[in-house]
Enzyme design. Structure first.
Site, PDB file in Angstrom:
ATOM      1  N   ASP A  22       0.872  -1.177   0.000  1.00 26.05           N
ATOM      2  CA  ASP A  22       0.000   0.000   0.000  1.00 26.05           C
ATOM      3  C   ASP A  22       0.909   1.228   0.000  1.00 26.05           C
ATOM      4  O   ASP A  22       1.474   1.581   1.030  1.00 26.05           O
ATOM      5  CB  ASP A  22      -0.908  -0.013   1.224  1.00 26.05           C
ATOM      6  CG  ASP A  22      -1.996   1.053   1.123  1.00 26.05           C
ATOM      7  OD1 ASP A  22      -2.047   1.761   0.096  1.00 26.05           O
ATOM      8  OD2 ASP A  22      -2.789   1.173   2.071  1.00 26.05           O
ATOM      9  N   SER A  65      -4.082  -6.834   5.864  1.00 24.58           N
ATOM     10  CA  SER A  65      -5.501  -6.601   6.131  1.00 24.58           C
ATOM     11  C   SER A  65      -6.072  -7.898   6.666  1.00 24.58           C
ATOM     12  O   SER A  65      -6.133  -8.901   5.945  1.00 24.58           O
ATOM     13  CB  SER A  65      -6.244  -6.185   4.860  1.00 24.58           C
ATOM     14  OG  SER A  65      -5.755  -4.959   4.374  1.00 24.58           O
ATOM     15  N   ASN A  96     -12.370  -1.505  10.544  1.00 28.09           N
ATOM     16  CA  ASN A  96     -13.570  -1.567   9.703  1.00 28.09           C
ATOM     17  C   ASN A  96     -14.665  -2.323  10.436  1.00 28.09           C
ATOM     18  O   ASN A  96     -14.424  -3.397  10.988  1.00 28.09           O
ATOM     19  CB  ASN A  96     -13.245  -2.275   8.380  1.00 28.09           C
ATOM     20  CG  ASN A  96     -12.211  -1.503   7.583  1.00 28.09           C
ATOM     21  OD1 ASN A  96     -12.503  -0.466   7.026  1.00 28.09           O
ATOM     22  ND2 ASN A  96     -10.975  -2.011   7.554  1.00 28.09           N
TER      23      ASN A  96
END
Length: 546
Positions: free
Chosen positions: A135, A142, A201
């Site tokens: 990234d 992740s 998230n």
């Protein structure tokens, strides 16, 4: 989201409430450097790191499974619009150029060209359902979707082990492949003014208005670092002012609400990309949290946020939370972080002043009251509530007593001990070096490993359970299906993403994409039997389509 259900006991029993159970996960960008070559290109290091790990963990020699971008839409804004691609900053284009889509059923895809396959080399799906990729200039892990805060801790810890294994794999590649030593840091600042993220998230029911998320979560996120901050030497983005602060990320908060993640960073991020049915879910993308090495800090970070979302979904938010609106939340984020005495009084919009501890107490009280009305908390919920209450109590009466649970408190203790022993001011390079070493993943350099060995850091997950999570997916979300097909059918899976798996069946002209829009399907309970009966991906696909 399942909140309260009546079938957990006798007819006259209070319903059991699962307030912390929901799809959630953590994305962590790691700091990287090559000790022998400080000018080494970090992007090249990251690409080599990912390649080394995937090569080392491929038992069959099959190529790694690349990422499938189906359904990704990073420019969708929860405020009701979509940012034009031409107006977006390059860092916001985390999808595949808007070409990837996801239908309701299986779809056939053309095979990628050799050049397209080459460009997928730095983006891998792991056997535990996680994603390992590059990234920008950081390697990122992740985690797979999990359903509880404790599982989030386990798979976050698994990410640390994946990164350690990757560094070893890169350093021990056969001669001729370009041996390379790298050091990885689980932190959020490079000490030179740059910050990188640890994003949480959570899926939230679409029925919760985004306005309510902004209203009720902003004071919560501004004050949350007191229970889960990782601590940092230096005040200001450039550490231009000597001192110690609670949070790694607070000085990089520059906006209250916004879509950006790498600049003009907001307290509430508006990316509306649920990776699931958008009619049912919205995604809360939290970009202001710290990368934690303390398991209790990670646990509280995820657990208390899940409790807040349960309260908002319940629709019974008490008026006392309306009164917590801050007059200047961006300024308060830094002020809270800079106050290790925990006595700073935040100014509310109504003119009242409250400390971060008082605000967190207000949230805990509101949730506890709502829980009493809803029923009896299940074990996972009761554990988060008890831990939140206990840690706040320790911070109120004797912050040092929370050092085994709250990372910034422990780091502050270690640094203060060095300062007293050697008479160092806060801007002494030794303190900055110790701060960096705190986040070093190398076991022989890890300060947190020493604290754990000395019984000064509480753990929640055993080393054995972490090892299982490195190789096997969680069992209660669709990550189980993703991870298992990657593990069981090497060479027959052409890609996978949050909401899709792409099959490569020998002899077929096209690839086949199978959607996974429901994060709570594809669990072990749903698909283990079919997987066990399918010796090939072709048999599995036939079973799915029958």
């Amino acid at each position: 989201m399942s909140n309260a259900h009546e079938d957990a006991g006798p007819a006259d029993a209070r319903p059991s409430v699962s307030a912390v159970t929901r799809p959630m996960g953590i994305e962590t960008e790691y700091g990287i450097l090559a000790p022998g070559n400080p000018r080494a290109n970090p992007v090249v290091l990251c690409v080599e790191l990912v390649a080394a790990y995937t090569a080392a963990t491929s038992e069959s020699g099959a190529p790694h499974v690349p990422w499938d971008y189906a359904g990704e839409d990073p420019l969708a804004d929860a405020r009701g619009f979509r940012l034009d691609r031409a107006a977006a900053h390059p860092s916001q284009l985390t999808d595949d150029g808007g070409r990837a889509t996801n239908g309701a059923g299986t779809t056939e895809l053309r095979r990628p060209s050799a050049q397209e396959r080459h460009h997928q080399g730095h983006n891998a799906v792991l056997g535990n359902g996680a994603r390992l990729y590059v990234d920008h200039a950081h390697p990122e892990y992740s985690s797979p979707e999990v359903s509880t805060p404790r599982e989030a801790v386990r798979f976050d810890r698994a990410g640390e082990e994946v990164m350690r294994h990757a560094a070893v794999a890169l350093a021990t590649r056969p001669t001729g492949s370009g041996e390379r030593e790298v050091v990885l840091y689980k932190n959020n600042v490079d000490g030179k003014g740059a910050s990188y993220g640890t994003h949480e998230n959570y899926l939230v029911e679409r029925s919760v208005s985004f306005g309510d998320l902004i209203t009720y979560l902003t004071p919560f996120f501004v004050t949350r670092p007191i229970i889960c901050g990782a601590g940092r030497v230096g005040l200001g983005q450039q550490s231009e002012t000597p001192g110690f602060q609670i949070s790694q990320r607070a000085d990089y908060v520059e906006n209250d609400v916004g879509l950006e993640t790498t600049f003009n960073r907001p307290i509430i991020n508006t990316r509306d990309e649920p990776h699931a049915d958008p009619e049912r879910w919205r995604r809360l993308h939290v970009i202001g949290g710290d990368a934690n090495l303390f398991e209790v800090s990670t646990y509280l970070k995820l657990g208390t946020t899940a409790l807040m979302l349960w309260l908002l979904e319940s629709g019974e938010v008490p008026l006392e939370l309306d009164a917590l609106t801050l007059a200047d939340p961006v300024a308060e984020a830094a002020l809270v972080s800079h106050d290790v005495s925990l006595t700073h009084a935040l100014t509310l919009s109504n003119g009242r002043q409250m400390t971060a501890l008082e605000i967190q107490r207000t949230y805990l009280h509101a949730i506890s009251e709502a829980m009493d009305r809803a029923g009896t908390p299940d074990q996972a919920t009761a554990e988060v509530l008890a831990r939140w209450r206990s840690v706040l109590g320790k911070l109120e009466t004797d912050p040092a007593s929370a050092a085994a649970e709250v990372e910034w408190v422990a780091k502050h203790q270690v640094l203060q001990s060095m300062r007293r022993r050697e008479g160092l001011p806060w801007d002494h390079p030794k303190l900055a070096a110790l701060d960096l070493q705190w986040h070093d993943l190398r076991p022989e350099r890890s300060i947190t490993a020493r604290l754990q060995a000395a019984g000064r850091m509480e753990t929640l997950i055993s080393a054995e359970d972490v090892a299982v999570a490195v190789a096997h997916p969680p069992e209660t979300t669709r990550a189980y299906f993703r991870g298992e097909v990657v593990r069981r059918y090497p060479g027959q899976i052409a890609g996978a993403g949050w909401q899709s798996v792409v099959f490569d069946i020998p002899g077929r002209e096209h690839l086949v994409r199978v959607p996974m829009t429901d994060p709570l399907r594809g669990t072990r309970a749903h698909v283990e039997g079919l997987l066990d009966c399918s010796v090939s991906a072709e048999q599995l696909l036939a079973g799915l389509q029958s």
